[in-house]
Design a protein around this motif. Structure first.
Motif, PDB file in Angstrom:
ATOM      1  N   UNK A  38       0.820  -1.213   0.000  1.00 37.34           N
ATOM      2  CA  UNK A  38       0.000   0.000   0.000  1.00 37.34           C
ATOM      3  C   UNK A  38       0.852   1.259   0.000  1.00 37.34           C
ATOM      4  N   UNK A  39       0.267   2.351  -0.456  1.00 30.05           N
ATOM      5  CA  UNK A  39       0.921   3.653  -0.375  1.00 30.05           C
ATOM      6  C   UNK A  39      -0.026   4.629   0.320  1.00 30.05           C
ATOM      7  N   UNK A  40       0.497   5.798   0.659  1.00 25.17           N
ATOM      8  CA  UNK A  40      -0.205   6.695   1.578  1.00 25.17           C
ATOM      9  C   UNK A  40      -1.570   7.149   1.084  1.00 25.17           C
ATOM     10  N   UNK A  41      -1.728   7.309  -0.215  1.00 28.35           N
ATOM     11  CA  UNK A  41      -2.968   7.871  -0.737  1.00 28.35           C
ATOM     12  C   UNK A  41      -4.030   6.820  -1.024  1.00 28.35           C
ATOM     13  N   UNK A  42      -3.827   5.594  -0.551  1.00 29.87           N
ATOM     14  CA  UNK A  42      -4.792   4.536  -0.792  1.00 29.87           C
ATOM     15  C   UNK A  42      -4.539   3.777  -2.073  1.00 29.87           C
ATOM     16  N   UNK A  43      -3.527   4.189  -2.845  1.00 28.42           N
ATOM     17  CA  UNK A  43      -3.153   3.457  -4.046  1.00 28.42           C
ATOM     18  C   UNK A  43      -2.270   2.267  -3.659  1.00 28.42           C
ATOM     19  N   UNK A  44      -1.787   1.555  -4.664  1.00 35.46           N
ATOM     20  CA  UNK A  44      -0.914   0.410  -4.414  1.00 35.46           C
ATOM     21  C   UNK A  44       0.301   0.483  -5.321  1.00 35.46           C
ATOM     22  N   UNK A  45       1.412  -0.050  -4.815  1.00 31.37           N
ATOM     23  CA  UNK A  45       2.625  -0.235  -5.601  1.00 31.37           C
ATOM     24  C   UNK A  45       2.819  -1.716  -5.877  1.00 31.37           C
ATOM     25  N   UNK A  46       3.305  -2.028  -7.047  1.00 28.95           N
ATOM     26  CA  UNK A  46       3.700  -3.380  -7.399  1.00 28.95           C
ATOM     27  C   UNK A  46       5.209  -3.352  -7.602  1.00 28.95           C
ATOM     28  N   UNK A  47       5.921  -4.178  -6.835  1.00 28.03           N
ATOM     29  CA  UNK A  47       7.386  -4.148  -6.826  1.00 28.03           C
ATOM     30  C   UNK A  47       7.901  -5.545  -7.120  1.00 28.03           C
ATOM     31  N   UNK A  48       8.990  -5.646  -7.903  1.00 25.25           N
ATOM     32  CA  UNK A  48       9.567  -6.958  -8.171  1.00 25.25           C
ATOM     33  C   UNK A  48      10.746  -7.224  -7.240  1.00 25.25           C
ATOM     34  N   UNK A  49      11.306  -8.424  -7.301  1.00 23.25           N
ATOM     35  CA  UNK A  49      12.353  -8.817  -6.367  1.00 23.25           C
ATOM     36  C   UNK A  49      13.694  -8.153  -6.661  1.00 23.25           C
ATOM     37  N   UNK A  50      13.791  -7.433  -7.775  1.00 22.54           N
ATOM     38  CA  UNK A  50      14.973  -6.610  -8.032  1.00 22.54           C
ATOM     39  C   UNK A  50      14.806  -5.222  -7.418  1.00 22.54           C
ATOM     40  N   UNK A  51      13.725  -5.045  -6.631  1.00 22.96           N
ATOM     41  CA  UNK A  51      13.339  -3.782  -5.986  1.00 22.96           C
ATOM     42  C   UNK A  51      13.024  -2.701  -7.003  1.00 22.96           C
ATOM     43  N   UNK A  52      12.553  -3.094  -8.177  1.00 18.48           N
ATOM     44  CA  UNK A  52      12.113  -2.131  -9.174  1.00 18.48           C
ATOM     45  C   UNK A  52      10.606  -1.912  -9.054  1.00 18.48           C
ATOM     46  N   UNK A  53      10.184  -0.671  -9.147  1.00 19.58           N
ATOM     47  CA  UNK A  53       8.768  -0.345  -9.120  1.00 19.58           C
ATOM     48  C   UNK A  53       8.154  -0.712 -10.461  1.00 19.58           C
ATOM     49  N   UNK A  54       7.319  -1.732 -10.470  1.00 15.88           N
ATOM     50  CA  UNK A  54       6.675  -2.178 -11.704  1.00 15.88           C
ATOM     51  C   UNK A  54       5.503  -1.282 -12.063  1.00 15.88           C
ATOM     52  N   UNK A  55       4.771  -0.805 -11.036  1.00 18.52           N
ATOM     53  CA  UNK A  55       3.635   0.064 -11.320  1.00 18.52           C
ATOM     54  C   UNK A  55       3.051   0.654 -10.056  1.00 18.52           C
ATOM     55  N   UNK A  56       2.360   1.779 -10.223  1.00 18.34           N
ATOM     56  CA  UNK A  56       1.648   2.459  -9.137  1.00 18.34           C
ATOM     57  C   UNK A  56       0.256   2.769  -9.665  1.00 18.34           C
TER      58      UNK A  56
END
Length: 293
Positions: free
Chosen positions: A138-156
């Protein structure tokens, strides 16, 4: 359950590679908040359990060694363990700040790696994909982050409801409250990884069940999908510690179970655990528990 990487998964992976500099820029974090007294775990060791003990999360590996995570983490900020047991995800940051850093630690390593900064403000544990490749946070504004195991942000992305977990490698499940007060109904929603709806089902529950008369308004606090994907559980609660647990089938939307625990009986801030097809919360005096999956 699908475990192959379909076209959408490959497209998301390409997108993640485009922002891989994020993880590289943050780099390897120190073991602040993690027990450094343990010897390096042997190759092949996996995480098997995380349990809160006096406000501190203790994580156990398959070889019996343990590590501890910051005491800031409790209840809503529960860590996540990947289904294969190879990854621990958790968020930490100085109190009272709510902008926390996401960390990933591989089970055979001793130094976690920092990803993007997120705010763990919603009451659910980090949720991993069945193939242990992605984690939803989760993120602060109620949205979500999708993160891979390389610690790269796949999407918000914006969240279409309360997240329940991955339906399969390429789909997410959500519970969406209906009505201005959230008491007009519940809908089971399945989306792709970019939160685009694929199907939805109105669950068989009436307003009186969602918000009983004579008590302060109940709000949807957390939701969880059973390991086999056949059931979804909802925790409704209010500021007085009154609560209601509802369990539905995901194929027909039938209400299968209703329980009314109170905040004096169970710990409402712990994530659900599934036992014999039922979503349970620990009783007071028991620690919150997170297991792989």
């Amino acid at each position: 359950m699908r475990t192959d990487a379909g076209p959408r998964r490959r497209a998301l992976a390409a997108g993640g590679a485009a922002v891989a500099a994020l993880g590289a820029a943050v780099g390897v974090a120190s073991l602040t908040g993690t027990d450094q007294t343990d010897a390096a775990p042997p190759a092949g060791a996996t995480f098997v359990r995380a349990e809160s003990d006096g406000g501190v999360w203790v994580v156990t590996r398959s070889d019996g060694t343990t590590l501890t995570v910051d005491p800031d983490l409790d209840g809503a900020e529960a860590p996540g363990l990947s289904p294969d047991g190879r990854w621990l995800s958790y968020a930490r940051g100085p109190e009272p700040a709510r902008i926390l850093t996401l960390y990933l630690l591989r089970s055979d390593q001793t130094e976690p790696r920092a990803a993007s900064r997120v705010a763990a403000t919603q009451g659910f544990a980090h949720q991993w994909s069945p193939d242990s490749a992605l984690v939803l946070v989760p993120v602060a504004d109620g949205d979500v982050n999708l993160v891979d195991t390389a610690t790269s942000l796949v999407g918000h992305w914006g969240a279409p409801g309360t997240p329940t977990g991955f339906v399969d490698d390429d789909s997410l499940g959500w519970l969406r409250s209906q009505g201005e007060r959230g008491d007009a109904g519940l809908t089971w929603v399945v989306t792709d990884l970019e939160t685009t709806p694929e199907r939805s089902l109105r669950l068989q529950v009436d307003r009186g069940t969602l918000d009983p008369a004579g008590s302060p308004h109940l709000m949807l606090r957390q939701a969880s999908l059973s390991p086999d994907g056949s059931r979804v559980a909802a925790l409704l609660a209010n500021h007085r510690g009154q609560a209601r647990v509802l369990v539905f089938s995901t194929d027909a939307g039938e209400l299968l179970e209703r329980r009314d625990p109170t905040g004096t009986e169970v710990v409402l801030d712990c994530p659900f655990r599934w036992e014999s097809g039922s979503a349970v919360l620990p009783r007071h005096g028991e620690g919150c528990v997170v297991e792989p999956g």
